[in-house]
Design a protein around this motif. Structure first.
Motif, PDB file in Angstrom:
ATOM      1  N   ARG A  34       0.857  -1.219  -0.069  1.00  0.00           N
ATOM      2  CA  ARG A  34      -0.111   0.090  -0.062  1.00  0.00           C
ATOM      3  C   ARG A  34       1.008   1.143  -0.018  1.00  0.00           C
ATOM      4  O   ARG A  34       1.876   1.391   0.527  1.00  0.00           O
ATOM      5  N   ILE A  35       0.545   2.350  -0.860  1.00  0.00           N
ATOM      6  CA  ILE A  35       1.172   3.372  -0.939  1.00  0.00           C
ATOM      7  C   ILE A  35       0.459   4.637  -0.703  1.00  0.00           C
ATOM      8  O   ILE A  35      -0.651   4.813  -1.268  1.00  0.00           O
ATOM      9  N   VAL A  51      -2.706   2.202  -4.040  1.00  0.00           N
ATOM     10  CA  VAL A  51      -2.286   3.482  -3.809  1.00  0.00           C
ATOM     11  C   VAL A  51      -3.602   4.364  -3.273  1.00  0.00           C
ATOM     12  O   VAL A  51      -4.665   4.557  -3.826  1.00  0.00           O
ATOM     13  N   GLY A  52      -3.165   4.881  -2.137  1.00  0.00           N
ATOM     14  CA  GLY A  52      -4.210   5.573  -1.468  1.00  0.00           C
ATOM     15  C   GLY A  52      -4.519   7.147  -2.001  1.00  0.00           C
ATOM     16  O   GLY A  52      -4.074   7.063  -2.880  1.00  0.00           O
ATOM     17  N   THR A  53      -5.614   7.706  -1.424  1.00  0.00           N
ATOM     18  CA  THR A  53      -6.067   8.707  -2.009  1.00  0.00           C
ATOM     19  C   THR A  53      -4.740  10.056  -2.109  1.00  0.00           C
ATOM     20  O   THR A  53      -4.991  10.772  -2.964  1.00  0.00           O
ATOM     21  N   ASP A  67      -5.570  -1.368  -6.902  1.00  0.00           N
ATOM     22  CA  ASP A  67      -6.559  -0.495  -6.630  1.00  0.00           C
ATOM     23  C   ASP A  67      -5.829   0.827  -6.576  1.00  0.00           C
ATOM     24  O   ASP A  67      -5.129   1.063  -5.884  1.00  0.00           O
ATOM     25  N   VAL A  68      -6.525   1.712  -7.271  1.00  0.00           N
ATOM     26  CA  VAL A  68      -5.830   3.075  -7.200  1.00  0.00           C
ATOM     27  C   VAL A  68      -6.936   4.208  -6.859  1.00  0.00           C
ATOM     28  O   VAL A  68      -7.839   4.456  -7.498  1.00  0.00           O
ATOM     29  N   THR A  87     -11.104   9.236  -7.495  1.00  0.00           N
ATOM     30  CA  THR A  87     -10.063  10.352  -7.251  1.00  0.00           C
ATOM     31  C   THR A  87      -8.901   9.935  -7.980  1.00  0.00           C
ATOM     32  O   THR A  87      -7.765  10.792  -7.772  1.00  0.00           O
ATOM     33  N   SER A  88      -8.884   8.738  -8.785  1.00  0.00           N
ATOM     34  CA  SER A  88      -7.625   8.532  -9.248  1.00  0.00           C
ATOM     35  C   SER A  88      -7.251   9.221 -10.409  1.00  0.00           C
ATOM     36  O   SER A  88      -8.141   9.814 -11.312  1.00  0.00           O
TER      37      SER A  88
END
Length: 135
Positions: A34-35, A51-53, A67-68, A87-88
């Motif tokens: 997770r980033i 990739v978090g918000t 999941d982006v 939001t990606s």
């Protein structure tokens, strides 16, 4: 009795780059990753990448699924499903198995899908019985 864990179940948590962290370099992992911070470089994993918000990646991702929610500039190679949340923001080149895009996502990339050899369309040679044509 020892229970064998899948590669995504190491300690029951993701490896992660926290929100306040900027990482420059290459990451190779057997587990999910997770980033939430910033990564400049390459991440390769046999698991899932999230990739978090507030997560930002400038470089290369190679993974099974992704999941982006944040931003990616560069190259993505996702063997299975790439899911882009509203939001990606994606810029670059993408090779995927399947793509899911939520309304609002920004997807400015050259995209190609991998062809699964087991699911190729085979041409029909002939019909088994005669069919009547109607208008």
């Amino acid at each position: 009795k020892i229970k064998k864990m899948k590669n995504t179940e190491i300690n029951g948590q993701y490896s992660r780059i926290e929100k306040s962290t900027k990482f420059i370099g290459d990451i190779h992992s057997e587990a999910d990753f997770r980033i939430d911070g910033s990564l400049e470089g390459t991440i390769k994993t046999r698991g899932k990448v999230i990739v978090g918000t507030e997560g930002k990646l400038n470089g290369v991702i190679e993974c099974e699924t992704a999941d982006v929610e944040g931003e990616i500039k560069g190259s993505l190679k996702v063997n299975s499903i790439l899911s882009l949340k509203s939001t990606s923001k994606i810029e670059g080149e993408v090779v995927i198995g399947k793509l899911i895009v939520e309304s609002g996502a920004s997807f400015n990339a050259k995209c190609s899908m991998k062809v699964e050899e087991d699911h190729q369309i085979k041409p029909l040679t002939k019909l088994s019985k005669t069919h009547e044509k109607t208008a």
